[in-house]
Scaffold this motif. Structure first.
Motif, PDB file in Angstrom:
ATOM      1  N   VAL A 147      -7.755  -1.810  -2.879  1.00  0.00           N
ATOM      2  CA  VAL A 147      -7.023  -1.489  -4.111  1.00  0.00           C
ATOM      3  C   VAL A 147      -7.908  -1.786  -5.318  1.00  0.00           C
ATOM      4  O   VAL A 147      -8.856  -2.557  -5.229  1.00  0.00           O
ATOM      5  N   ILE A 173      -4.610   2.639  -5.120  1.00  0.00           N
ATOM      6  CA  ILE A 173      -5.460   2.709  -3.933  1.00  0.00           C
ATOM      7  C   ILE A 173      -6.899   2.979  -4.366  1.00  0.00           C
ATOM      8  O   ILE A 173      -7.151   3.871  -5.172  1.00  0.00           O
ATOM      9  N   LEU A 228       0.823  -1.207   0.000  1.00  0.00           N
ATOM     10  CA  LEU A 228       0.000   0.000   0.000  1.00  0.00           C
ATOM     11  C   LEU A 228       0.858   1.259   0.000  1.00  0.00           C
ATOM     12  O   LEU A 228       0.546   2.231  -0.700  1.00  0.00           O
ATOM     13  N   TYR A 238      -1.981  -1.654 -10.154  1.00  0.00           N
ATOM     14  CA  TYR A 238      -2.730  -1.518  -8.909  1.00  0.00           C
ATOM     15  C   TYR A 238      -2.611  -0.099  -8.391  1.00  0.00           C
ATOM     16  O   TYR A 238      -1.561   0.537  -8.497  1.00  0.00           O
ATOM     17  N   GLU A 248       0.077   4.464  -9.253  1.00  0.00           N
ATOM     18  CA  GLU A 248      -0.208   3.058  -9.532  1.00  0.00           C
ATOM     19  C   GLU A 248       1.065   2.353  -9.971  1.00  0.00           C
ATOM     20  O   GLU A 248       1.976   2.974 -10.509  1.00  0.00           O
TER      21      GLU A 248
END
Length: 123
Positions: A86, A99, A49, A97, A56
Motif C-alpha cells: 500500500v 494499493i 486491501l 491509503y 483510496e
C-alpha cells in the motif's frame, strides 16, 4: 455413463512436455510469491486491501467502515506499507491509503470474483 479419463489412464505420450523454462522461473519466483501470499494470509489485512482496492480510503473511513480499532488498524497498515503493498497520501490531517502493487490489485480482483461475487442462478 461415460468414463472420465483419470490421470493414471493417460500415457506419458498424452501429457504435455515439461516446460523447463517455466519451472526455472517458478523456482526463482517461488520465495517472492510465498512472501506475498504470507502478507495476504491475514483476515484483517485482506479486509483492508479489499476495502481500498477500488478507491483510496482515509484511516478514519477504514475504522468506521470495517469496525476496526485504531491501534490494530495502524499495525496492519504499517505491515502492508512496509511490504510495499500500500501507499499513502497526506491531505491536511488525513492519511489516505491505496494499493501500491499491481499484483495485489489482480489478486484482490480474483478473490472478489471467487468469494464475493453474486452467485449465478441457474436458468
Amino acid at each position: 455413463m461415460t468414463h472420465q479419463p483419470h490421470m493414471s489412464d493417460m500415457t506419458v505420450e498424452t501429457l504435455p512436455p515439461p516446460d523447463f523454462e517455466a519451472m526455472a522461473r517458478l523456482k526463482e519466483k517461488a520465495p517472492e510469491a510465498a512472501d506475498l501470499l504470507r502478507q495476504l494470509a491475514n483476515p484483517t489485512r485482506l479486509l483492508i486491501l479489499c476495502h481500498i482496492t477500488r478507491q483510496e480510503r482515509a484511516v478514519g473511513e477504514m475504522e468506521r467502515d470495517l469496525g476496526l480499532k485504531q491501534p490494530g488498524l495502524s499495525q496492519q497498515l504499517a505491515e502492508l506499507r512496509q511490504a510495499g503493498l500500500v501507499k499513502t497520501r497526506r491531505e491536511s490531517r488525513s492519511i489516505y491509503y491505496s494499493i501500491a502493487d499491481d499484483r495485489v490489485q489482480g489478486i484482490m480482483g480474483m478473490l472478489h470474483d471467487i468469494f464475493c461475487a453474486e452467485p449465478v442462478s441457474a436458468p
